[in-house]
Design a protein around this motif. Structure first.
Motif, PDB file in Angstrom:
ATOM      1  N   UNK A   1       4.398  -7.734  -1.984  1.00 51.49           N
ATOM      2  CA  UNK A   1       5.233  -7.765  -0.724  1.00 51.49           C
ATOM      3  C   UNK A   1       6.275  -8.822  -0.556  1.00 51.49           C
ATOM      4  N   UNK A   2       7.375  -8.436  -1.222  1.00 53.87           N
ATOM      5  CA  UNK A   2       8.382  -9.551  -1.095  1.00 53.87           C
ATOM      6  C   UNK A   2       9.512  -8.684  -1.497  1.00 53.87           C
TER       7      UNK A   2
ATOM      8  N   UNK B   1       2.451  -8.973   4.736  1.00 53.97           N
ATOM      9  CA  UNK B   1       1.465  -8.136   4.049  1.00 53.97           C
ATOM     10  C   UNK B   1       0.815  -6.956   5.060  1.00 53.97           C
ATOM     11  N   UNK B   2       0.547  -7.420   6.106  1.00 50.13           N
ATOM     12  CA  UNK B   2      -0.459  -6.660   7.183  1.00 50.13           C
ATOM     13  C   UNK B   2       0.743  -5.628   7.281  1.00 50.13           C
TER      14      UNK B   2
ATOM     15  N   UNK C   1       2.444   1.612   4.172  1.00 56.21           N
ATOM     16  CA  UNK C   1       1.833   2.252   3.061  1.00 56.21           C
ATOM     17  C   UNK C   1       0.705   3.258   3.196  1.00 56.21           C
ATOM     18  N   UNK C   2      -0.064   2.647   4.182  1.00 57.02           N
ATOM     19  CA  UNK C   2      -1.548   3.240   4.280  1.00 57.02           C
ATOM     20  C   UNK C   2      -1.410   4.633   4.348  1.00 57.02           C
ATOM     21  N   UNK C   3      -0.567   5.442   5.114  1.00 61.19           N
ATOM     22  CA  UNK C   3      -0.584   6.991   5.025  1.00 61.19           C
ATOM     23  C   UNK C   3      -0.518   7.419   3.658  1.00 61.19           C
TER      24      UNK C   3
ATOM     25  N   UNK D   1      -7.743  -6.326   4.481  1.00 61.19           N
ATOM     26  CA  UNK D   1      -6.768  -5.502   3.742  1.00 61.19           C
ATOM     27  C   UNK D   1      -7.372  -4.083   3.422  1.00 61.19           C
ATOM     28  N   UNK D   2      -8.576  -4.156   2.991  1.00 62.14           N
ATOM     29  CA  UNK D   2      -9.469  -3.171   2.795  1.00 62.14           C
ATOM     30  C   UNK D   2      -9.807  -2.089   3.827  1.00 62.14           C
ATOM     31  N   UNK D   3     -10.117  -2.801   5.110  1.00 64.09           N
ATOM     32  CA  UNK D   3     -10.387  -2.043   6.169  1.00 64.09           C
ATOM     33  C   UNK D   3      -9.530  -1.414   6.575  1.00 64.09           C
ATOM     34  N   UNK D   4      -8.116  -2.002   6.681  1.00 65.72           N
ATOM     35  CA  UNK D   4      -6.717  -1.213   7.176  1.00 65.72           C
ATOM     36  C   UNK D   4      -6.436  -0.129   6.367  1.00 65.72           C
TER      37      UNK D   4
END
Length: 323
Positions: free
Chosen positions: A228-229, A243-244, A250-252, A278-281
């Motif tokens: 992420x840059x 990052x978050x 991008x999660x969807x 990150x994994x939880x998100x």
């Protein structure tokens, strides 16, 4: 001060499996990235990168100068307790259509009880090239690798959204090519994934917009937790994208995850990435596919770093292990 983890070898680091784990509370599967061993496979062939690329496209087996045979990744996966491998085309660039070689690789994997999940494609041109001819050539360059992925039994093909022009022009051109590639990959029953992997794609908002513009049911994202840059690989200082926020963007669309690691604390966490967060998100948004262990650090050997990465993922693989 962070306390770094010492590890004297794979046997000492291999995680124990909990007898309390059940299939019902497994949150994701784990695969091993072939790229984790690129230094052992390629040896010193990448020191002069321009020469490496020239050799890759002329006599590709000549870049395989390391001590590890590229097909031995399936043996390594078994030793690490991982059932699937994610492949990288530049590590066997001359064998996309070599049926004899591919059959031997499949047989070797089968003997180890290991399957292939994803094939990552590099050096296949810009799908967002400024010319129609350039975009067509890039699509054509991916076709042998689609066939290769199908031959090996892969379920996903990762491509790069590289292009020319401003952000909007790249969106339009990459989307056009992705739709064409996705129609073809559907015929092979292979899912087409785009990674946040350089240039505009490392901007989470841009890649999310690309997914929205493409809107193809067979296209998703291979989300790298560390890419992420903005503005290119080698800018100094780097222009970081949060990052978050990137993971939220991008999660969807996330259909695969690249779990990149560099170094570890004494309790086995990644030094710079909060893996639980990150994994939880991503899991909370519905992700339940493969998370690919990819060690990129310099502080451990590749086998030690990969083992620690797998162990970290297993720590959060089951609900019962940390709830």
């Amino acid at each position: 001060m962070l306390k770094l983890l010492a590890c004297s070898g794979v046997a000492a680091c291999t995680p124990a499996f909990s007898s309390n784990n059940t299939a019902n509370d497994k949150r994701f599967d784990i695969s091993l990235s072939q790229w984790s061993f690129h230094r052992e496979i390629l040896g010193g062939s990448k020191k002069d990168y321009s020469q490496f690329i020239r050799t890759l496209h002329s006599t590709p087996d000549d870049v395989l100068q390391g001590t590890m045979d590229t097909t031995d990744i399936v043996i390594t996966a078994r030793k690490l307790g991982v059932s699937h491998v994610d492949l990288v085309n530049v590590l066997f660039f001359g064998h996309a259509q070599d049926k004899k070689w591919l059959n031997a690789f499949k047989s070797k994997a089968r003997n180890e009880g290991v399957g292939f999940n994803l094939l990552m494609c590099d050096e296949t041109g810009k799908i967002g090239h400024e010319t129609v001819l350039g975009r067509k050539q890039a699509i054509d360059n991916h076709l042998p690798w689609l066939e290769c992925a199908a031959e090996l039994g892969c379920k996903q093909l990762r491509v790069n959204a590289y292009g020319d022009g401003n952000y909007l022009e790249q969106l339009q051109r990459c989307s056009e090519s992705l739709n064409k590639l996705a129609d073809i990959s559907t015929q092979y029953n292979i899912e087409l994934l785009v990674e946040n992997h350089g240039n505009a794609s490392n901007n989470g908002a841009w890649l999310a917009m690309l997914m929205q513009m493409t809107a193809h049911k067979n296209v998703g994202v291979f989300t790298d937790l560390d890419n992420f840059f903005m503005g290119g690989w080698n800018l100094s200082p780097k222009r970081l994208y949060d990052r978050t926020q990137g993971l939220i963007d991008l999660a969807p669309y996330t259909k695969g995850i690249s779990a990149k690691t560099h170094n570890f604390t004494l309790d086995g966490e990644e030094v710079s990435i909060n893996y639980q967060h990150c994994l939880n998100l991503l899991v909370d948004e519905g992700f339940n596919g493969f998370v690919s262990a990819e060690y990129e650090g310099d502080f451990k050997t590749e086998i030690e770093g990969s083992d620690l990465t797998v162990k970290l993922l297993k720590k959060y693989q089951y609900l019962s292990k940390y709830e």
